[in-house]
Design a protein around this motif. Structure first.
Motif, PDB file in Angstrom:
ATOM      1  N   GLN A  80      -5.282   7.852   6.911  1.00 55.03           N
ATOM      2  CA  GLN A  80      -4.958   8.924   5.973  1.00 55.03           C
ATOM      3  C   GLN A  80      -6.178   9.308   5.140  1.00 55.03           C
ATOM      4  OE1 GLN A  80      -2.104  10.603   5.716  1.00 55.03           O
ATOM      5  NE2 GLN A  80      -1.153   9.425   7.343  1.00 55.03           N
ATOM      6  N   GLU A  81      -6.979   8.329   4.784  1.00 56.44           N
ATOM      7  CA  GLU A  81      -8.172   8.590   3.985  1.00 56.44           C
ATOM      8  C   GLU A  81      -9.183   9.426   4.758  1.00 56.44           C
ATOM      9  OE1 GLU A  81     -10.424   8.578   0.605  1.00 56.44           O
ATOM     10  OE2 GLU A  81      -8.424   7.747   0.826  1.00 56.44           O
ATOM     11  N   LEU A 123       0.845  -1.181   0.000  1.00 57.14           N
ATOM     12  CA  LEU A 123       0.000   0.000   0.000  1.00 57.14           C
ATOM     13  C   LEU A 123       0.885   1.236   0.000  1.00 57.14           C
ATOM     14  CD1 LEU A 123      -2.732  -0.922   2.629  1.00 57.14           C
ATOM     15  CD2 LEU A 123      -3.023  -0.727   0.175  1.00 57.14           C
ATOM     16  N   VAL A 124       0.317   2.357  -0.377  1.00 61.13           N
ATOM     17  CA  VAL A 124       1.077   3.606  -0.417  1.00 61.13           C
ATOM     18  C   VAL A 124       1.588   3.948   0.965  1.00 61.13           C
ATOM     19  CG1 VAL A 124       0.900   6.075  -0.889  1.00 61.13           C
ATOM     20  CG2 VAL A 124      -0.170   4.444  -2.414  1.00 61.13           C
ATOM     21  N   THR A 125       0.739   3.844   1.966  1.00 60.45           N
ATOM     22  CA  THR A 125       1.142   4.066   3.353  1.00 60.45           C
ATOM     23  C   THR A 125       0.598   2.923   4.193  1.00 60.45           C
ATOM     24  OG1 THR A 125      -0.827   5.375   3.812  1.00 60.45           O
ATOM     25  CG2 THR A 125       1.129   6.579   3.131  1.00 60.45           C
ATOM     26  N   GLU A 126       1.216   2.697   5.332  1.00 61.98           N
ATOM     27  CA  GLU A 126       0.779   1.620   6.217  1.00 61.98           C
ATOM     28  C   GLU A 126      -0.571   1.938   6.848  1.00 61.98           C
ATOM     29  OE1 GLU A 126       2.216  -1.326   6.578  1.00 61.98           O
ATOM     30  OE2 GLU A 126       3.737  -0.727   5.132  1.00 61.98           O
ATOM     31  N   ASP A 127      -0.787   3.206   7.210  1.00 60.40           N
ATOM     32  CA  ASP A 127      -2.047   3.617   7.838  1.00 60.40           C
ATOM     33  C   ASP A 127      -2.964   4.270   6.800  1.00 60.40           C
ATOM     34  OD1 ASP A 127      -0.397   5.794   7.563  1.00 60.40           O
ATOM     35  OD2 ASP A 127      -1.001   6.714   9.453  1.00 60.40           O
ATOM     36  N   TYR A 128      -3.250   3.528   5.763  1.00 62.11           N
ATOM     37  CA  TYR A 128      -4.014   4.025   4.616  1.00 62.11           C
ATOM     38  C   TYR A 128      -5.395   4.542   5.024  1.00 62.11           C
ATOM     39  CZ  TYR A 128      -6.556   3.940   0.217  1.00 62.11           C
ATOM     40  OH  TYR A 128      -7.330   4.275  -0.859  1.00 62.11           O
ATOM     41  N   TYR A 129      -6.092   3.828   5.860  1.00 64.35           N
ATOM     42  CA  TYR A 129      -7.460   4.202   6.196  1.00 64.35           C
ATOM     43  C   TYR A 129      -7.507   5.454   7.066  1.00 64.35           C
ATOM     44  CZ  TYR A 129      -8.574  -0.214   4.093  1.00 64.35           C
ATOM     45  OH  TYR A 129      -8.682  -1.225   3.193  1.00 64.35           O
ATOM     46  N   TYR A 168      -8.364  13.109   4.542  1.00 68.80           N
ATOM     47  CA  TYR A 168      -8.189  13.618   3.185  1.00 68.80           C
ATOM     48  C   TYR A 168      -8.904  14.948   2.951  1.00 68.80           C
ATOM     49  CZ  TYR A 168      -7.481  13.480  -1.826  1.00 68.80           C
ATOM     50  OH  TYR A 168      -7.104  13.779  -3.098  1.00 68.80           O
TER      51      TYR A 168
END
Length: 148
Positions: free
Chosen positions: A45-46, A37-43, A49
């Motif tokens: 970060q979302e 994934l782009v970052t480990e803490d994707y959700y 946004y």
């Protein structure tokens, strides 16, 4: 030996299922096709946004936004001249899409209106830069994709 049409259909199904199973197993075990994934803490970060969108919109309202220039020494980021450099705080994040081990983050510390990202920190190729900064109580963000 004659093969009737029922046997031919069964052989075709078995061959097709064997091909699909081979394809799935080889794609899931080969390290060449391993993508993170782009970052480990994707959700998380979302969820933040919309804040990023607001910061980018705030930056568009400035008289002068951050200027980006590539030189032999590295990348020079020029902050707006009408702002006091003592009140500019934030961080610069450089993201390398092809290799997350090359990603790095640096704090913004300005003596004049320019910030230099040294040449030895950057390898040739595609980079994404994200500058999350604030001036007094206002928050801004600058994003750019570039090839170095």
């Amino acid at each position: 030996m004659k093969i009737n049409w029922g046997t031919a259909i069964v052989i075709a199904f078995v061959a097709f299922i064997s091909f699909i199973m081979y394809f799935v197993i080889s794609m899931s075990t080969d390290k060449k096709f391993d993508h993170d994934l782009v970052t480990e803490d994707y959700y998380q970060q979302e969820l933040k946004y919309q804040d990023d969108i607001n910061k980018v919109e705030n930056a568009k309202k400035l008289n002068q936004n951050i200027e980006f220039k590539k030189t032999n020494e590295g990348i020079i980021l020029s902050f707006p001249k009408d702002l006091n450099t003592n009140n500019i705080k934030g961080k610069v994040f450089l993201y390398r899409p092809s290799n997350k081990q090359l990603d790095f983050e640096m704090p913004i510390s300005l003596s004049n209106h320019n910030l230099l990202i040294p040449d030895n920190s950057l390898l040739d190729g595609r980079w994404n830069i994200k500058i999350d900064w604030s001036y007094k109580a206002d928050e801004f963000m600058f994003k750019k994709e570039f090839n170095y």
